[in-house]
Motif scaffolding. Structure first.
Motif, short mmCIF file in Angstrom:
data_model
loop_
_atom_site.label_atom_id
_atom_site.label_comp_id
_atom_site.label_asym_id
_atom_site.label_seq_id
_atom_site.Cartn_x
_atom_site.Cartn_y
_atom_site.Cartn_z
N ASN A 137 0.82 -1.21 0.00
CA ASN A 137 0.00 0.00 0.00
C ASN A 137 0.85 1.26 0.00
O ASN A 137 0.48 2.27 0.56
N SER A 138 2.04 1.18 -0.62
CA SER A 138 2.92 2.34 -0.66
C SER A 138 3.41 2.57 -2.08
O SER A 138 3.68 1.61 -2.82
N GLY A 139 3.53 3.83 -2.45
CA GLY A 139 4.03 4.16 -3.78
C GLY A 139 5.43 3.65 -4.05
O GLY A 139 5.67 2.97 -5.06
N PRO A 140 6.41 3.93 -3.16
CA PRO A 140 7.77 3.42 -3.39
C PRO A 140 7.82 1.90 -3.45
O PRO A 140 8.58 1.33 -4.24
N GLY A 141 7.03 1.23 -2.62
CA GLY A 141 7.02 -0.23 -2.66
C GLY A 141 6.50 -0.75 -3.98
O GLY A 141 7.06 -1.68 -4.57
N LYS A 142 5.43 -0.18 -4.49
CA LYS A 142 4.88 -0.59 -5.77
C LYS A 142 5.84 -0.27 -6.91
O LYS A 142 6.01 -1.05 -7.85
N PHE A 143 6.49 0.89 -6.83
CA PHE A 143 7.45 1.30 -7.85
C PHE A 143 8.64 0.33 -7.89
O PHE A 143 9.05 -0.11 -8.96
N SER A 144 9.17 0.01 -6.72
CA SER A 144 10.34 -0.88 -6.68
C SER A 144 9.98 -2.29 -7.15
O SER A 144 10.76 -2.95 -7.82
N GLN A 145 8.78 -2.73 -6.80
CA GLN A 145 8.35 -4.05 -7.24
C GLN A 145 8.17 -4.10 -8.75
O GLN A 145 8.51 -5.09 -9.41
N LEU A 146 7.67 -3.03 -9.33
CA LEU A 146 7.44 -2.97 -10.76
C LEU A 146 8.75 -3.16 -11.53
O LEU A 146 8.79 -3.88 -12.53
N PHE A 147 9.83 -2.56 -11.04
CA PHE A 147 11.09 -2.58 -11.78
C PHE A 147 12.06 -3.66 -11.30
O PHE A 147 12.86 -4.16 -12.08
N LEU A 148 12.00 -4.00 -10.02
CA LEU A 148 12.98 -4.93 -9.47
C LEU A 148 12.38 -6.24 -9.01
O LEU A 148 13.11 -7.16 -8.61
N GLY A 149 11.05 -6.37 -9.04
CA GLY A 149 10.42 -7.65 -8.76
C GLY A 149 10.24 -7.93 -7.29
O GLY A 149 10.18 -7.03 -6.45
N ASN A 150 10.19 -9.23 -6.97
CA ASN A 150 9.74 -9.69 -5.65
C ASN A 150 10.87 -9.92 -4.66
O ASN A 150 10.88 -10.91 -3.93
N ASN A 151 11.86 -9.03 -4.61
CA ASN A 151 12.81 -9.08 -3.51
C ASN A 151 12.10 -8.64 -2.23
O ASN A 151 11.20 -7.81 -2.26
N TRP A 152 12.50 -9.21 -1.10
CA TRP A 152 11.96 -8.70 0.16
C TRP A 152 12.34 -7.24 0.32
O TRP A 152 11.53 -6.41 0.72
N ILE A 153 13.61 -6.94 0.02
CA ILE A 153 14.09 -5.57 0.07
C ILE A 153 14.60 -5.19 -1.31
O ILE A 153 15.42 -5.91 -1.89
N ASN A 154 14.12 -4.10 -1.85
CA ASN A 154 14.66 -3.54 -3.08
C ASN A 154 15.45 -2.29 -2.74
O ASN A 154 15.01 -1.46 -1.94
N PHE A 155 16.63 -2.18 -3.36
CA PHE A 155 17.48 -1.01 -3.13
C PHE A 155 17.40 -0.11 -4.35
O PHE A 155 17.86 -0.47 -5.43
N LEU A 156 16.78 1.04 -4.16
CA LEU A 156 16.64 1.99 -5.25
C LEU A 156 17.87 2.90 -5.26
O LEU A 156 18.18 3.55 -4.25
N PRO A 157 18.61 2.96 -6.39
CA PRO A 157 19.79 3.85 -6.46
C PRO A 157 19.35 5.30 -6.61
O PRO A 157 18.98 5.76 -7.69
N ILE A 158 19.36 6.03 -5.52
CA ILE A 158 18.91 7.41 -5.52
C ILE A 158 20.10 8.34 -5.79
O ILE A 158 21.06 8.36 -5.01
N PRO A 159 20.10 9.09 -6.89
CA PRO A 159 21.24 9.99 -7.18
C PRO A 159 21.22 11.21 -6.25
O PRO A 159 20.19 11.82 -6.01
#
Length: 890
Positions: A137-159
């Motif tokens: 139910n979170s935007g960042p969670g949905k965004f990370s899942q869309l691009f990085l899939g079903n990892n428990w933790i997704n690490f987004l490279p924030i510039p």
């Protein structure tokens, strides 16, 4: 501190990425059916059960959609394993996909679970977990899942800078609810399993006795109940106390308001460890205060809980093993502390008690031809987990394979057929089908069977086809027949579980204990009984004189009036979806990926990434990984395919890594075929071979690239063992590639010498024909018991390395945790070790080493267990190294 927490979480979640089959090797053919966003996978022969699971789950999800406040709108796999995986369990995971897995084999747990349908209980329970965990139910969670899939933790490279590029990895939990305490997750699912008219653990006298006993002993404090500790009853209080908690929460706030806390908590994608804060924000009161309210009425009732007043303690066991008897006496298995060999105890009478150490599997004991066997589920024929009778060293009695043995009296045998006992015990008596029953079964001396049958909430004690006594409830099991003909059975009391006797048309309560879960008559007014205690199951000889006409107690809950049994009954219906043959190749699909980019400073970069494709049954997988470093110019690539559907695993791999040659850094690559096969997988021994063969190539060279590894190991764990209490292993490898030949061997011995004291010894050998080799490094990456001084040796220095090390480890239980702090320690260990190493060439011929290690068994976010190793190793050459690493366990 937060960076440290991040590292721990990363180690915890990423350590679970090794895939294993969800079902047995060489299993039955499976089919896949689609119903909306759910894919149901089960054996083709299970059409009848498919109709029940799919029809019921469709109705159940309409109920859960409303209660949890969202619908499961992503592809979800719902797997029901065949009778070749009789694990008696189920689980839900979001990695590699949103998946629920159900296993048959709950017959040995049937009585204590107070269920009338094992498969129905699994469906209600595990579908709850799907809703709890899959909500995002979170935007960042949905965004990370869309691009990085079903990892428990997704690490987004924030510039944080563009020129030069500098990035910061932002950890985002794709599924934050996985970090909720087990008390909350399992409590909600256990509450739900008990709502739909098939019993469940809320109706179990065994579990109520446990719940009330823990209330009396003040063992349900907020700090303790939320932590995954190692004290009795080893997480089971999370299920039953959590279920009573949820029953009160749903009553106070309504089913929807209570269950939608999971939706609210899923917004905590950055810091999911603040459970207390989230609870207070959502329910407007603190968790500490509310748990006192939720348990208040039960605490008053629990104060009157009684145990047998005149009894002598024989032994205490960390796990419950049923009693059994024959003309020689009453016998059972006992595991005093849960981490060493079990003890076989035979009670002939009050004065004659025999004890013997044994490695029999936990379970009900039978004596056949003066040998003892335990009724349990274990591995046979390398591939199948099925019930049988098992002798010492886990040797199966072939006659009883696929049989849940209930009772043996002389030549008469009664058992539940494993292939047909999917929902409840299907009884076979003396080779003839008897039919389904609703409890364990005893053979009466007059040869008829004693058991319980069920009709709705009416439970009836049966003698053959004769009805003896009925009451309202789901809990009850026969345990013995008195010489007078009276039938002893365990039944529900207001405060737990009691001993009853039906005789001459009347039913009486025998003794006043609310904590008795098993009993056998010995002589006169003496019984061997099993009572719940603070430290385990207490096996006692009880002198019981009092008996009164006291009926079995009815557990009644408010939700029975809500008509939940009518909203999702476990009934079959017509399935419109057509089953398709399950193919591991056709169902291979993207699961997840990772990408890590470091700061670009002075033109140096490091990029690490991977991606995984896998099928829902984990039959086969594709993995792509790379690690590029412009500073060292080292490059690693790995593209592999692995198929583990059959016992013979096979695959292909293309990889590249730095060469082990002196001079400029350059790479060597190879294309190889892979094989793994278990040569021997019986009893407590596993012997398997792994190998690869193919072509290796470098800048202008080609050569064969071959690897062969042989593994043999024997190990015993028990209940809550910190390490295996008996372990031996030998591993040998031959690795030949462009760089040349390298040989390695590793042998280990590890044993518990006292309670929580372990002795270990390790021998390691390495011989290399390469320009250089890393000391202690095996091609397979096998973990060693003891560290070795890290170094790289060139061929002029030495061609071989050998070492022998021994050490002693002492384990201490501390339970150092706080209900608000996200990291706790439940055990720690201190270890000292020392040994000798040998080289050839120009190095010292011998070198001694010694060191010390502190291990901390950490509890992360109150539920994940991770070990942290902090140590030092010293060499006689004057070199000293410190190390810090994380492991899942031994």
């Amino acid at each position: 501190m937060y960076r440290f927490i991040l590292i721990l979480f990363t180690c915890t979640f990423l350590s679970g990425n090794v895939l294993a089959n969800n079902v047995a090797y060489d299993d039955l053919p499976y089919v896949r059916l689609k119903k909306e966003d759910m894919y149901y996978i089960l054996p083709n022969a299970y059409k009848y059960f498919a109709e029940k699971i799919i029809t019921t789950n469709t109705m159940l999800m309409e109920v859960y959609d409303i209660e949890y406040g969202f619908s499961i709108d992503g592809d979800t796999e719902y797997i029901f394993a065949s009778h070749l995986s009789q694990l008696g369990n189920g689980y839900v995971t979001m990695n590699p996909f949103s998946t629920a897995v159900l296993y048959p084999g709950g017959i040995f747990k049937f009585d204590d679970f107070a269920t009338t349908n094992w498969l129905a209980t699994l469906v209600y329970h595990e579908t709850s977990h799907l809703y709890q965990l899959s909500v995002n139910n979170s935007g960042p969670g949905k965004f990370s899942q869309l691009f990085l899939g079903n990892n428990w933790i997704n690490f987004l490279p924030i510039p944080i800078k563009i020129f030069p590029l500098v990035t910061v990895p932002l950890p985002v939990l794709t599924y934050p609810n996985v970090a909720m305490p087990d008390f909350f997750l399992e409590g909600n699912a256990t509450f739900n399993e008990s709502r739909f008219g098939f019993g469940g653990r809320l109706y179990s006298g065994h579990y109520r006795a446990m719940f009330y006993m823990m209330l009396n002993k003040n063992l349900l404090r907020p700090d303790r109940i939320l932590m995954n500790h190692v004290e009795f009853p080893f997480q089971r209080e999370k299920y039953i106390a959590g279920a009573y908690f949820w029953a009160h929460l749903a009553y106070d706030y309504g089913f929807e308001r209570a269950a939608q806390f999971f939706k609210y908590f899923s917004t905590k994608y950055l810091n999911p460890t603040r459970f207390f804060n989230a609870f207070e924000e959502y329910f407007a009161q603190s968790f500490d205060d509310y748990i006192l309210t939720a348990f208040a009425d039960h605490r008053v009732n629990a104060n009157a809980q009684l145990r047998f007043s005149q009894s002598e303690l024989i032994s205490t066991s960390a796990v419950y093993n049923p009693l059994n008897k024959n003309e020689k006496g009453v016998f059972y298995l006992s595991s005093e502390n849960g981490n060493a060999d079990r003890e076989l105890v035979v009670v002939k009478n009050r004065d004659e008690i025999f004890r013997k150490r044994t490695n029999l599997l936990p379970g009900k004991i039978f004596e056949i031809n003066e040998y003892f066997y335990s009724a349990a589920v274990n591995l046979v024929d390398k591939t199948k987990n099925i019930p049988s009778l098992w002798g010492v060293d886990m040797k199966p009695f072939k006659t009883f394979e696929d049989k849940f043995v209930m009772d043996i009296r002389g030549e008469m045998v009664v058992y539940a057929d494993a292939k047909r006992s999917i929902e409840r015990p299907f009884i076979v008596y003396n080779g003839k089908d008897f039919g389904e029953v609703y409890s364990s079964v005893l053979i009466h001396p007059k040869k008829e069977l004693i058991y319980f049958k069920q009709n709705g909430k009416k439970r009836t004690l049966m003698h053959g086809n004769k009805e003896l006594y009925s009451y309202k409830g789901y809990y009850g099991k026969p345990v013995d027949v008195m010489p007078t003909g009276g039938i002893l059975f365990i039944g529900p009391t207001a405060r737990g579980s009691g001993l009853f006797m039906h005789t001459m048309g009347e039913t009486m309560r025998v003794g006043r204990s609310d904590l008795v879960v098993d009993a056998r008559w010995i002589e006169s007014k003496y019984f061997l009984v099993v009572e719940l205690g603070q430290r385990g199951y207490e096996y006692r000889i009880a002198h019981i004189e009092d008996a009164k006409f006291d009926p079995a107690y009815e557990y009644a809950f408010y939700f029975e009036k809500e008509g939940w049994s009518e909203k999702a009954p476990f009934e079959s219906g017509k399935i419109e979806a057509k089953p398709e043959k399950y193919s591991e190749f056709k169902n291979l699909k993207y699961s997840r990926s990772n990408i890590f980019i470091n700061s670009i400073i002075n033109g140096d970069t490091s990029v690490i990434g991977n991606a995984t494709l896998v099928d829902p049954l984990n039959y086969n997988s594709i993995f792509l990984g790379f690690d590029l470093n412009s500073e060292t110019r080292e490059k690693y690539y790995n593209l592999s395919y692995l198929n583990q559907k059959e016992l013979l695993n096979w695959g292909l791999i293309f990889d590249s890594e730095p060469s082990q040659r002196i001079g400029d850094v350059h790479s060597k690559s190879s294309l190889r075929g892979l094989l793994k096969y278990h040569l021997y997988r019986f009893d407590d021994i596993d012997f398997f071979v792994t190998g690869s063969s193919g072509l290796g190539f470098g800048s202008s060279e080609f050569n064969f690239d071959n690897y062969l590894g042989l593994d043999i190991l024997r190990q015993y764990y028990n209940v809550i063992s910190y390490d295996p209490f008996d372990y031996q292993s030998v591993y040998a490898e031959i690795d030949y590639d462009l760089d040349g030949l390298q040989l390695g061997i590793l042998a280990n011995f590890y044993k518990s010498i006292f309670d929580n004291v372990f002795f270990g010894a390790e021998a390691f050998g390495q011989y290399s024909f390469r320009d250089w080799f890393d000391v202690g490094r095996l091609s397979s990456g096998r973990r060693k018991l003891y560290p070795i001084m890290s170094r790289t040796l060139i061929s002029d220095q030495s061609r071989y390395f050998a070492s022998a090390t021994a050490g002693v480890k002492s384990v201490f239980e501390v339970d150092a945790y706080n209900e608000y702090f996200p990291i706790g320690i439940r055990r720690w260990a201190a270890e000292g070790f020392g040994g000798v190493s040998k080289y050839d060439g120009f190095l010292l011929s011998y070198e001694t080493h010694y060191g010390a290690d502190l291990e901390f068994e950490l509890i992360l976010a109150k539920r994940f267990i991770q070990r942290m190793h902090l140590g030092v190793i010293n060499s006689s050459t004057g070199v000293r190294e410190f190390y810090l690493n994380f492991t899942d366990g031994f």
